[in-house]
Design a protein around this motif. Structure first.
Motif, PDB file in Angstrom:
ATOM      1  N   ILE A 105     -35.376  33.835  10.324  1.00  0.00           N
ATOM      2  CA  ILE A 105     -34.741  34.288  11.762  1.00  0.00           C
ATOM      3  C   ILE A 105     -33.592  34.083  11.715  1.00  0.00           C
ATOM      4  O   ILE A 105     -32.743  32.983  11.062  1.00  0.00           O
ATOM      5  CB  ILE A 105     -35.492  33.492  12.654  1.00  0.00           C
ATOM      6  CG1 ILE A 105     -37.074  33.947  12.639  1.00  0.00           C
ATOM      7  CG2 ILE A 105     -34.722  33.440  14.032  1.00  0.00           C
ATOM      8  CD1 ILE A 105     -37.782  32.867  13.924  1.00  0.00           C
ATOM      9  N   ARG A 106     -32.867  34.884  12.380  1.00  0.00           N
ATOM     10  CA  ARG A 106     -31.369  34.744  12.669  1.00  0.00           C
ATOM     11  C   ARG A 106     -31.006  34.623  14.209  1.00  0.00           C
ATOM     12  O   ARG A 106     -31.555  35.465  15.104  1.00  0.00           O
ATOM     13  CB  ARG A 106     -30.498  35.822  12.248  1.00  0.00           C
ATOM     14  CG  ARG A 106     -28.921  35.530  12.792  1.00  0.00           C
ATOM     15  CD  ARG A 106     -27.934  36.412  12.470  1.00  0.00           C
ATOM     16  NE  ARG A 106     -27.828  37.701  12.816  1.00  0.00           N
ATOM     17  CZ  ARG A 106     -27.102  38.248  13.648  1.00  0.00           C
ATOM     18  NH1 ARG A 106     -26.595  37.421  14.788  1.00  0.00           N
ATOM     19  NH2 ARG A 106     -26.842  39.378  13.827  1.00  0.00           N
ATOM     20  N   ILE A 107     -30.760  33.428  14.601  1.00  0.00           N
ATOM     21  CA  ILE A 107     -30.297  33.316  16.053  1.00  0.00           C
ATOM     22  C   ILE A 107     -28.767  33.913  16.223  1.00  0.00           C
ATOM     23  O   ILE A 107     -28.000  33.771  15.581  1.00  0.00           O
ATOM     24  CB  ILE A 107     -30.206  31.570  16.183  1.00  0.00           C
ATOM     25  CG1 ILE A 107     -31.504  31.083  16.068  1.00  0.00           C
ATOM     26  CG2 ILE A 107     -29.716  31.416  17.523  1.00  0.00           C
ATOM     27  CD1 ILE A 107     -31.591  29.504  15.986  1.00  0.00           C
ATOM     28  N   PHE A 151     -40.005  25.113  12.257  1.00  0.00           N
ATOM     29  CA  PHE A 151     -39.368  26.478  11.643  1.00  0.00           C
ATOM     30  C   PHE A 151     -37.984  26.058  11.119  1.00  0.00           C
ATOM     31  O   PHE A 151     -37.147  25.846  12.119  1.00  0.00           O
ATOM     32  CB  PHE A 151     -39.461  27.767  12.651  1.00  0.00           C
ATOM     33  CG  PHE A 151     -39.325  28.818  11.567  1.00  0.00           C
ATOM     34  CD1 PHE A 151     -40.311  29.330  11.151  1.00  0.00           C
ATOM     35  CD2 PHE A 151     -37.839  29.419  11.629  1.00  0.00           C
ATOM     36  CE1 PHE A 151     -39.824  30.532  10.220  1.00  0.00           C
ATOM     37  CE2 PHE A 151     -37.644  30.695  10.977  1.00  0.00           C
ATOM     38  CZ  PHE A 151     -38.792  31.119  10.289  1.00  0.00           C
ATOM     39  N   HIS A 152     -37.504  26.186  10.015  1.00  0.00           N
ATOM     40  CA  HIS A 152     -36.309  25.880   9.587  1.00  0.00           C
ATOM     41  C   HIS A 152     -35.714  27.000   8.599  1.00  0.00           C
ATOM     42  O   HIS A 152     -34.373  26.530   8.265  1.00  0.00           O
ATOM     43  CB  HIS A 152     -36.344  24.499   8.680  1.00  0.00           C
ATOM     44  CG  HIS A 152     -37.144  23.387   9.402  1.00  0.00           C
ATOM     45  ND1 HIS A 152     -36.293  22.722  10.488  1.00  0.00           N
ATOM     46  CD2 HIS A 152     -38.175  22.902   9.220  1.00  0.00           C
ATOM     47  CE1 HIS A 152     -37.289  21.774  10.684  1.00  0.00           C
ATOM     48  NE2 HIS A 152     -38.470  21.926  10.272  1.00  0.00           N
ATOM     49  N   GLU A 153     -36.385  28.008   8.496  1.00  0.00           N
ATOM     50  CA  GLU A 153     -35.515  29.147   7.632  1.00  0.00           C
ATOM     51  C   GLU A 153     -34.927  30.023   8.613  1.00  0.00           C
ATOM     52  O   GLU A 153     -35.332  31.119   9.029  1.00  0.00           O
ATOM     53  CB  GLU A 153     -36.661  29.990   7.116  1.00  0.00           C
ATOM     54  CG  GLU A 153     -37.685  29.406   6.150  1.00  0.00           C
ATOM     55  CD  GLU A 153     -36.797  28.626   4.983  1.00  0.00           C
ATOM     56  OE1 GLU A 153     -36.313  29.403   4.270  1.00  0.00           O
ATOM     57  OE2 GLU A 153     -36.746  27.404   4.647  1.00  0.00           O
ATOM     58  N   TYR A 154     -33.765  29.565   8.989  1.00  0.00           N
ATOM     59  CA  TYR A 154     -33.014  30.278  10.004  1.00  0.00           C
ATOM     60  C   TYR A 154     -31.570  30.179   9.720  1.00  0.00           C
ATOM     61  O   TYR A 154     -31.048  29.202   8.970  1.00  0.00           O
ATOM     62  CB  TYR A 154     -33.043  29.733  11.517  1.00  0.00           C
ATOM     63  CG  TYR A 154     -32.783  28.337  11.664  1.00  0.00           C
ATOM     64  CD1 TYR A 154     -31.629  28.001  11.945  1.00  0.00           C
ATOM     65  CD2 TYR A 154     -33.787  27.412  11.569  1.00  0.00           C
ATOM     66  CE1 TYR A 154     -31.330  26.590  11.974  1.00  0.00           C
ATOM     67  CE2 TYR A 154     -33.556  26.056  11.742  1.00  0.00           C
ATOM     68  CZ  TYR A 154     -32.420  25.557  12.055  1.00  0.00           C
ATOM     69  OH  TYR A 154     -31.897  24.054  12.170  1.00  0.00           O
ATOM     70  N   LYS A 155     -30.762  31.264  10.121  1.00  0.00           N
ATOM     71  CA  LYS A 155     -29.166  31.311   9.963  1.00  0.00           C
ATOM     72  C   LYS A 155     -28.675  31.666  11.564  1.00  0.00           C
ATOM     73  O   LYS A 155     -29.497  31.909  12.335  1.00  0.00           O
ATOM     74  CB  LYS A 155     -28.790  32.435   9.188  1.00  0.00           C
ATOM     75  CG  LYS A 155     -29.209  33.733   9.197  1.00  0.00           C
ATOM     76  CD  LYS A 155     -28.797  34.772   8.400  1.00  0.00           C
ATOM     77  CE  LYS A 155     -29.169  36.036   8.507  1.00  0.00           C
ATOM     78  NZ  LYS A 155     -28.686  37.190   7.608  1.00  0.00           N
ATOM     79  N   VAL A 156     -27.447  31.469  11.662  1.00  0.00           N
ATOM     80  CA  VAL A 156     -27.124  31.280  13.202  1.00  0.00           C
ATOM     81  C   VAL A 156     -25.708  32.024  13.278  1.00  0.00           C
ATOM     82  O   VAL A 156     -24.902  31.995  12.340  1.00  0.00           O
ATOM     83  CB  VAL A 156     -26.775  29.819  13.760  1.00  0.00           C
ATOM     84  CG1 VAL A 156     -26.422  29.963  15.344  1.00  0.00           C
ATOM     85  CG2 VAL A 156     -28.105  29.196  13.574  1.00  0.00           C
ATOM     86  N   ALA A 157     -25.464  32.847  14.294  1.00  0.00           N
ATOM     87  CA  ALA A 157     -24.150  33.290  14.606  1.00  0.00           C
ATOM     88  C   ALA A 157     -23.863  32.989  15.896  1.00  0.00           C
ATOM     89  O   ALA A 157     -24.764  32.841  16.732  1.00  0.00           O
ATOM     90  CB  ALA A 157     -24.412  34.859  14.310  1.00  0.00           C
ATOM     91  N   VAL A 158     -22.495  32.846  16.202  1.00  0.00           N
ATOM     92  CA  VAL A 158     -21.999  32.610  17.383  1.00  0.00           C
ATOM     93  C   VAL A 158     -20.713  33.583  17.645  1.00  0.00           C
ATOM     94  O   VAL A 158     -19.541  33.153  17.536  1.00  0.00           O
ATOM     95  CB  VAL A 158     -21.378  31.183  17.901  1.00  0.00           C
ATOM     96  CG1 VAL A 158     -22.529  30.425  18.030  1.00  0.00           C
ATOM     97  CG2 VAL A 158     -20.653  30.553  16.393  1.00  0.00           C
ATOM     98  N   LYS A 159     -21.129  34.784  18.062  1.00  0.00           N
ATOM     99  CA  LYS A 159     -19.987  35.942  17.849  1.00  0.00           C
ATOM    100  C   LYS A 159     -19.298  36.002  19.284  1.00  0.00           C
ATOM    101  O   LYS A 159     -19.970  35.834  20.367  1.00  0.00           O
ATOM    102  CB  LYS A 159     -20.469  37.219  17.613  1.00  0.00           C
ATOM    103  CG  LYS A 159     -21.186  37.372  16.129  1.00  0.00           C
ATOM    104  CD  LYS A 159     -21.876  38.836  15.989  1.00  0.00           C
ATOM    105  CE  LYS A 159     -22.263  38.940  14.383  1.00  0.00           C
ATOM    106  NZ  LYS A 159     -22.594  39.998  14.261  1.00  0.00           N
TER     107      LYS A 159
END
Length: 374
Positions: A135-137, A176-184
């Motif tokens: 998942i990408r937040i 759930f820990h398979e995530y990456k994050v963006a703060v655009k």
């Protein structure tokens, strides 16, 4: 000259690694280049065609918008045809996430806080786990939660980081820990500050981008400043250059940013002068033609194209193939930094293309031989 150049070293932030399909993100994996289709996803043929062009440009991951059931219905066909993992872009409608996960998405781009309550987040997490999706937040300064805007008064780095941490907690609460994050953000200063703050607060991979950056030239400059600053600081595991331009151009710009920092190598790196009255041939037209003719080369190698002998020999010593303008329509060609032969103006373009293609084939053959020996 010593090959040790500590002033070039970039110490990457150590993040834990996740998978987007078969592409590792974070840890010691190469920084991935991503783009996004702009066709109607419901038009599978057009979307597949665009993805194919992005693949040829070198995209590691492609994001596809899924705003409606027609899009997720077409997603299965698109995912089967794609050679790179696809991220399904989901906003608000959690059922689209469930459908996309079942249809072959390698990753779901969501904001857990805007798809409903905890029960809906739980459903999306179950679907992601069942289908092996990450998942990408995606936090964006233009769509911050109302309570954060009220708290901080305006979009600011602290607000973006707090939003990201809130969304992360929603996933962690469901194990759930398979995530990456963006703060655009479209503001370079805001985006860079937010990413720097988030990098200190979490250990997950970070997806970099300056959102709504603009057209090809303006957007490239903004993205190079923002993304480049973060990469230089060691922050970032995937990147997307957001341009009002064909998505394959985003991929090319992304690779140029990484190549300029020595973080990825792909294709021909051209070193060329801006040209002046001393030029022995039309440098601008020659470089434009060479970049077009050599765009199919994937093997990393370097080519210098200089109009005169002021800086030409020096640059040629640092590149695999070099071309320096001379007088009377006769120009010097360098191979592996050493003067080798001359070429006439009328034969120059075809000659350089053939030299580069031959050098790429030579490098590829050597790599195959090395791999076979191992």
């Amino acid at each position: 000259m010593s090959s040790v150049r500590p002033w070039r070293d970039i110490a990457r932030r150590q993040s834990r690694q996740i998978m987007v399909g078969k592409v590792p993100i974070g840890g010691d994996a190469p920084i991935a280049v991503q783009t996004m289709t702009n066709t109607l996803t419901s038009d599978a043929v057009a979307t597949i065609d665009q993805i194919r062009r992005c693949e040829e440009a070198g995209a590691d991951i492609v994001r596809v918008s899924c705003p409606d059931v027609e899009s997720t219905a077409a997603f299965k066909q698109i995912a089967r045809a794609s050679r790179v993992p696809l991220v399904a872009d989901i906003h608000f409608h959690y059922k689209r996430a469930l459908e996309a996960a079942d249809a072959g998405a390698a990753c779901l781009r969501i904001n857990p806080g805007n798809i409903g309550g905890s029960d809906r987040v739980a459903e999306v997490v179950r679907a992601a786990k069942a289908n092996g999706c990450s998942i990408r937040i995606g936090v964006n300064a233009g769509s911050l939660e109302k309570d954060l805007l009220e708290k901080y008064g305006e979009p600011c780095p602290e607000a973006l980081v707090e939003s990201a941490l809130d969304h992360i907690k929603l996933l962690q609460d469901h194990d759930f820990h398979e995530y990456k994050v963006a703060v655009k953000a479209s503001d370079v200063f805001l985006a860079v500050s937010a990413y720097m703050g988030l990098a200190e607060a979490v250990d997950c991979p970070l997806h970099l981008g300056i959102t709504e950056a603009g057209g090809l030239i303006g957007g490239t400059v903004k993205s190079a400043i923002g993304i480049g600053n973060l990469l230089w600081a060691g922050i970032g595991d995937t990147i997307r250059v957001s341009l009002s331009a064909p998505p394959e151009e985003e991929v090319r710009v992304g690779f140029e940013i990484l190549k300029s920092l020595g973080l990825r190598t792909r294709g021909v790196r051209v070193v060329s002068c801006p040209s002046c009255a001393r030029q022995g041939f039309d440098v601008i037209k020659t470089v434009e033609a060479l970049e077009s003719r050599l765009s199919h080369i994937k093997t990393p190698l370097s080519l210098s194209v200089l109009g005169c002998v002021v800086n030409g020999p020096g640059e040629a010593r640092e590149t695999d193939i070099g071309l320096t303008g001379g007088g009377n329509g006769k120009h010097m060609v360098y191979l592996s930094g050493v003067t080798d032969h001359t070429v006439q103006s009328e034969d120059m373009l075809e000659h350089i293309v053939k030299l580069v293609e031959a050098k790429a084939a030579e490098i590829e053959a050597a790599q195959v031989e090395t791999e076979a020996a191992e």
